[in-house]
Design a protein around this motif. Structure first.
Motif, mmCIF file in Angstrom:
data_model
loop_
_atom_site.group_PDB
_atom_site.id
_atom_site.type_symbol
_atom_site.label_atom_id
_atom_site.label_comp_id
_atom_site.label_asym_id
_atom_site.label_seq_id
_atom_site.Cartn_x
_atom_site.Cartn_y
_atom_site.Cartn_z
ATOM 1 N N ASP A 191 -4.882 4.203 -9.208
ATOM 2 C CA ASP A 191 -3.788 3.286 -9.508
ATOM 3 C C ASP A 191 -4.053 1.891 -8.945
ATOM 4 O O ASP A 191 -3.916 0.892 -9.646
ATOM 5 C CB ASP A 191 -2.484 3.856 -8.924
ATOM 6 C CG ASP A 191 -1.300 2.935 -9.119
ATOM 7 O OD1 ASP A 191 -1.028 2.594 -10.278
ATOM 8 O OD2 ASP A 191 -0.663 2.544 -8.125
ATOM 9 N N SER A 192 -4.453 1.813 -7.672
ATOM 10 C CA SER A 192 -4.564 0.509 -7.019
ATOM 11 C C SER A 192 -5.842 0.400 -6.215
ATOM 12 O O SER A 192 -6.249 1.343 -5.537
ATOM 13 C CB SER A 192 -3.364 0.277 -6.091
ATOM 14 O OG SER A 192 -2.153 0.288 -6.828
ATOM 15 N N GLU A 222 -2.134 6.365 -6.124
ATOM 16 C CA GLU A 222 -3.505 6.693 -5.760
ATOM 17 C C GLU A 222 -4.212 5.374 -5.500
ATOM 18 O O GLU A 222 -4.403 4.579 -6.420
ATOM 19 C CB GLU A 222 -4.209 7.447 -6.891
ATOM 20 C CG GLU A 222 -3.601 8.802 -7.193
ATOM 21 C CD GLU A 222 -4.237 9.438 -8.417
ATOM 22 O OE1 GLU A 222 -4.611 10.598 -8.329
ATOM 23 O OE2 GLU A 222 -4.356 8.734 -9.441
ATOM 24 N N GLY A 223 -4.576 5.132 -4.247
ATOM 25 C CA GLY A 223 -5.147 3.834 -3.899
ATOM 26 C C GLY A 223 -6.456 3.962 -3.151
ATOM 27 O O GLY A 223 -6.785 5.009 -2.580
ATOM 28 N N TYR A 233 -5.630 -5.755 -5.702
ATOM 29 C CA TYR A 233 -5.122 -6.657 -4.675
ATOM 30 C C TYR A 233 -6.312 -7.314 -3.977
ATOM 31 O O TYR A 233 -7.154 -6.622 -3.394
ATOM 32 C CB TYR A 233 -4.288 -5.890 -3.650
ATOM 33 C CG TYR A 233 -3.031 -5.287 -4.222
ATOM 34 C CD1 TYR A 233 -1.791 -5.897 -4.034
ATOM 35 C CD2 TYR A 233 -3.065 -4.094 -4.948
ATOM 36 C CE1 TYR A 233 -0.631 -5.348 -4.556
ATOM 37 C CE2 TYR A 233 -1.917 -3.534 -5.478
ATOM 38 C CZ TYR A 233 -0.715 -4.169 -5.273
ATOM 39 O OH TYR A 233 0.431 -3.614 -5.794
ATOM 40 N N ILE A 240 0.827 -1.214 0.000
ATOM 41 C CA ILE A 240 0.000 0.000 0.000
ATOM 42 C C ILE A 240 0.858 1.260 0.000
ATOM 43 O O ILE A 240 0.525 2.247 -0.633
ATOM 44 C CB ILE A 240 -0.972 0.007 1.203
ATOM 45 C CG1 ILE A 240 -2.085 -1.020 0.965
ATOM 46 C CG2 ILE A 240 -1.583 1.374 1.418
ATOM 47 C CD1 ILE A 240 -3.156 -1.037 2.019
ATOM 48 N N TYR A 264 -7.559 -2.124 -3.283
ATOM 49 C CA TYR A 264 -7.263 -3.169 -2.308
ATOM 50 C C TYR A 264 -8.588 -3.681 -1.743
ATOM 51 O O TYR A 264 -9.280 -2.961 -1.017
ATOM 52 C CB TYR A 264 -6.384 -2.620 -1.184
ATOM 53 C CG TYR A 264 -5.125 -1.952 -1.695
ATOM 54 C CD1 TYR A 264 -3.972 -2.689 -1.944
ATOM 55 C CD2 TYR A 264 -5.094 -0.574 -1.948
ATOM 56 C CE1 TYR A 264 -2.822 -2.087 -2.422
ATOM 57 C CE2 TYR A 264 -3.946 0.039 -2.424
ATOM 58 C CZ TYR A 264 -2.815 -0.719 -2.656
ATOM 59 O OH TYR A 264 -1.678 -0.117 -3.133
ATOM 60 N N PRO A 273 -8.959 0.391 -11.862
ATOM 61 C CA PRO A 273 -7.597 0.367 -11.313
ATOM 62 C C PRO A 273 -6.591 -0.347 -12.202
ATOM 63 O O PRO A 273 -6.928 -1.283 -12.926
ATOM 64 C CB PRO A 273 -7.780 -0.395 -9.990
ATOM 65 C CG PRO A 273 -8.965 -1.269 -10.229
ATOM 66 C CD PRO A 273 -9.875 -0.512 -11.143
ATOM 67 N N VAL A 332 -3.814 7.118 -0.190
ATOM 68 C CA VAL A 332 -4.726 5.976 -0.157
ATOM 69 C C VAL A 332 -5.940 6.294 0.717
ATOM 70 O O VAL A 332 -5.789 6.704 1.869
ATOM 71 C CB VAL A 332 -4.021 4.709 0.378
ATOM 72 C CG1 VAL A 332 -4.987 3.530 0.432
ATOM 73 C CG2 VAL A 332 -2.824 4.362 -0.504
ATOM 74 N N SER A 373 1.690 2.970 -3.304
ATOM 75 C CA SER A 373 0.590 3.311 -4.209
ATOM 76 C C SER A 373 0.550 4.809 -4.486
ATOM 77 O O SER A 373 0.634 5.631 -3.574
ATOM 78 C CB SER A 373 -0.743 2.868 -3.602
ATOM 79 O OG SER A 373 -1.808 3.223 -4.437
#
Length: 774
Positions: free
Chosen positions: A614-615, A582-583, A641, A577, A617, A637, A598, A580
């Protein structure tokens, strides 16, 4: 997806091999392509490049004032005048000084050399040194690798009655020194090549003075030429090519001893010079007087050579420690949010290593860097600068030349001294200039990639063909190749797992990729994902076995990735994390200490304002698939994850059949009242059911109104409203939960990735156009 650290620049594919203007038979397509990228389009040009020839070196007398300078030196030797060779403290200056000293000694001159102390005298000729030379009876001074900006010192030499011959290759400035003679390619109209190193100019002068071609000096020429990072084309390519050959078989005790401490055995390459020999010679002048390095190169005594080489080895180790300390301190001062040109200064920094520190800052931050030592006793700062390829440091600093006490250098490197109070103005002016000239993209390091190759193309023959272009260096870089393939294996190796080893397999071909310092990327690559890498091709030799490999420099992944951490009860988020950009975390429980980049939501949150990021979770399963689909669609994304864990699985519990419900209902109706507190064990044994199944069936009937339940006692309802089992919310939730688990938890990696892909592909499907109201 994984963003590369650098911007990959591929050649324009519009050209064709057919652009070759004459017969190119016998050359492989890859070599033809590499030559074409270097502007070589004819067989004659190719032969000249691939087979360097000493006969292609230009006439020394093409350099302005060569004849005048040669005549003056011979006159000095004849008249037994004292001659002083005035050099510089880097590898180019040291090798230049040695070339000129050995030439004069061979001619029988009365001569000595002088290299200024970097710390007490600074770069280039100085008035005090010239006056001291005059007192010692010197009547002729020859500078090597320095002097082109020494206007004041040339005037002092005239006043002292000393003839000054300047040999140099650095950038001339507006006013040239009034010297007896200046030998410099860039002020010589007849010169066919203007990019010689300082030692190359000194070698030309030596050839003129000796009256023959001094092949025995080529080992020295190779050291200075390669270490000074001049373009390895034209004459420099020829000099480096034959100089490396001479280095490989040199009889010089000093170079042999230095090769021994560097553990160089056999053929000497440009990398040996650039990373081993050159830095050690440079280290002497960085920490103390460079005289020791000249003594090493000039000595005829093997024992003395060994002693000096070992001393230089220790000096280099000390230099490395100092660099590490200053880099750490400098990085703590850097603020790239405010400034696009890095300027850092501190009292006590060793001036000799500031160029190395600046280079490291440039590589880390992709910004020009100026690193300065504060001289409190003079209220000045003094240091070095390095730049990025898109910003000509020399030209731009010359626009604010009035801010400097001393300044000189090249487009990518410079040295300077200025009043301490001028540093803020320099920062402001350079920031303004760089912002006027460069876009944000220009601050990303660009890597020129020569071409894409498949795994089956990488073999020993190809690598040997590529090596025909050596020696590599400025203007003739070692070719960088691009490979895109799914790794068959990947692992971290080395101390602290800092390095990355990848194996690519295609049919019967296996190629290893080694990425030094790239171990951190291991966790950023998901299984069965094609990765793109760029790097140099080489042959790895181990225990007599040769195997082609690619030494990776950068990596990127161009498709969305799924990282599968399902089923891990104690999942550590920090490792993935924190990186990241932008999460978004989906979790039903609050997670502390998330990075500012995040955010966190639950499935009960408002998702109407989600944006691409970007990510993603996913740490908890959704109550239904549609809400997770909507989140994935909204955020689109690059990396997903999956990190959820199930304590009580619905999917793994057998779902009661309709016959199970019928049997239980018939039992309740027959008995009218059923006390589960007393009889549940009997039911479980009779039907081989779990307690959970008995209770679930009971709750469904209760929800549908078929029975009443109070304190574990089930009472039959004789007048129920007719309903189907499907009308039970509990029944439906159990089906939905099991379906969610089947798709998101118990699916294979490939199945889960396909489901996520389908979520995103729904966005790409064009909506049907409404026509005539239909």
């Amino acid at each position: 997806m994984l963003q590369s650290k650098t911007r990959w620049n591929f050649p324009n594919n519009d050209h064709e091999i057919s652009k070759w203007m004459d017969d190119s038979n016998g050359m492989s397509p890859i070599i033809l392509d590499l030559l074409l990228q270097r502007g070589i389009t004819t067989k004659k040009q190719a032969t000249t490049f691939l087979s360097p020839d000493l006969a292609n070196l230009h006439n020394p007398f093409d350099l302005e004032s060569m004849d005048k300078a040669t005549e003056r030196v011979h006159k000095a030797i004849k008249n037994e005048e004292r001659i002083l060779v005035y050099g510089d403290y880097d590898a180019d200056g040291v090798s230049s000084s040695t070339v000129m000293m050995e030439t004069l000694i061979e001619l029988g001159a009365t001569c000595d050399f002088y290299i200024p102390n970097r710390f007490t005298e600074g770069y280039g000729p100085n008035e005090s040194a010239f006056k001291a030379a005059a007192e010692d009876g010197v009547s002729l001074i020859i500078t090597v690798d320095t002097g082109i900006t020494s206007v004041h010192e040339a005037m002092i030499a005239r006043e002292l009655g000393i003839d000054l011959i300047i040999t140099d290759h650095h950038e001339p400035q507006e006013e040239l020194p009034d010297a007896y003679a200046i030998i410099h390619p860039k002020i010589s109209p007849k010169s066919l090549f203007q990019e010689l190193a300082g030692v190359g100019v000194a070698f030309k002068f030596a050839e003129s003075l000796l009256g023959y071609f001094p092949e025995h000096l080529l080992d020295l020429v190779a050291i200075g030429t390669i270490a000074d990072l001049v373009p390895l084309v034209n004459e420099n390519r020829v000099l480096a090519y034959y100089g490396l050959r001479t280095l490989s078989t040199t009889k010089r005790p000093g170079i042999k001893a230095l090769k021994q401490v560097c553990k160089i055995d056999g053929i000497v390459t440009e990398e040996d010079v650039g990373f081993l020999l050159g830095p050690r010679i440079n280290a002497v002048g960085r920490l103390q007087d460079a005289d020791l390095a000249v003594q090493l190169l000039m000595t005829d005594d093997a024992q003395e050579a060994q002693q000096i080489a070992e001393m230089i080895q220790e000096i280099n180790k000390e230099r490395q420690k100092i660099v590490t300390t200053i880099v750490s301190e400098a990085e703590a001062m850097v603020n790239t949010d405010e400034h696009d040109v890095i300027i850092v200064a501190k009292e006590g920094w060793n001036e000799g290593v500031l160029g190395i520190v600046a280079s490291k800052l440039v590589r880390k931050y992709d910004r020009p860097a100026i690193v300065l030592a504060v001289k409190s006793e003079t209220s000045e700062v003094k240091g070095s600068a390095r730049s990025i390829s898109a910003f000509d440091l020399f030209t731009n600093c010359m626009k604010v030349r009035e801010l400097f006490t001393k300044f000189g250098g090249h487009s990518q490197a410079a040295g300077m001294t200025l009043p301490r109070e001028n540093v803020p103005m320099l920062q402001s002016e350079l920031n303004s200039l760089i912002n006027q000239q460069l876009s944000e993209e220009d601050f990303t390091q660009v890597v020129d990639v020569c071409r894409t190759v498949s795994i089956t193309e990488i073999n020993e023959k190809l690598i040997n063909e590529v090596n025909q272009l050596a020696p590599f260096g400025m203007a003739n870089p070692k070719p960088i190749f691009h490979v895109k393939h799914i790794p068959s294996d990947m692992r971290q190796i080395g101390n602290m797992q800092k390095h990355l080893k990848v194996q690519f397999r295609d049919e019967t071909i296996t190629v290893d990729g080694i990425g030094f310092g790239m171990g951190n990327l291991y966790s950023k690559v998901s299984p069965k994902t094609p990765i793109s890498v760029i790097g140099e091709l080489s042959i790895n030799e181990w225990n007599g076995n040769k195997k082609p490999q690619i030494v990776m420099q950068d990596m990127k992944i161009e498709e969305r990735q799924l990282f599968d951490y399902r089923g891990k009860k104690q999942l550590n988020l920090t490792s993935f994390i924190n990186d990241s950009k932008e999460g978004l975390v989906i979790s039903n429980s609050t997670i502390d200490d998330l990075p500012l980049s995040v955010n966190q939501i639950s499935y009960k949150s408002d998702i109407s304002n989600l944006v691409k990021l970007d990510s993603l979770y996913i740490l908890d399963l959704p109550p239904n698939l549609s809400i997770l689909k909507e989140i994935i669609r909204s955020t689109s994304p690059s990396n997903i994850y999956a990190g959820y864990y199930i304590e009580d699985s619905a999917y793994m519990k057998a779902f009661p059949s309709r016959e199970d419900f019928k049997w239980f209902y018939a039992l309740v109706r027959k008995r009218n009242t059923l006390d589960l507190n007393k009889e549940i064990k009997l039911i479980m044994d009779t039907k081989s059911w779990t307690k959970e199944r008995v209770l679930f069936i009971s709750k469904v009937f209760f929800e549908l109104g078929f029975v009443k339940i109070e304190k574990g006692v089930i009472e039959y309802n004789p007048t129920p409203v007719k309903k189907d089992l499907q009308e039970s919310i509990l029944y439906q939730e159990r089906i939905v939960k099991a379906d969610i688990e089947k798709i998101l938890y118990y699916s294979t990696y490939i199945e889960l990735k396909a489901w996520i892909t389908n979520c995103l592909e729904d966005l790409k499907a064009p909506k049907e156009e409404v026509t005539n109201g239909l």
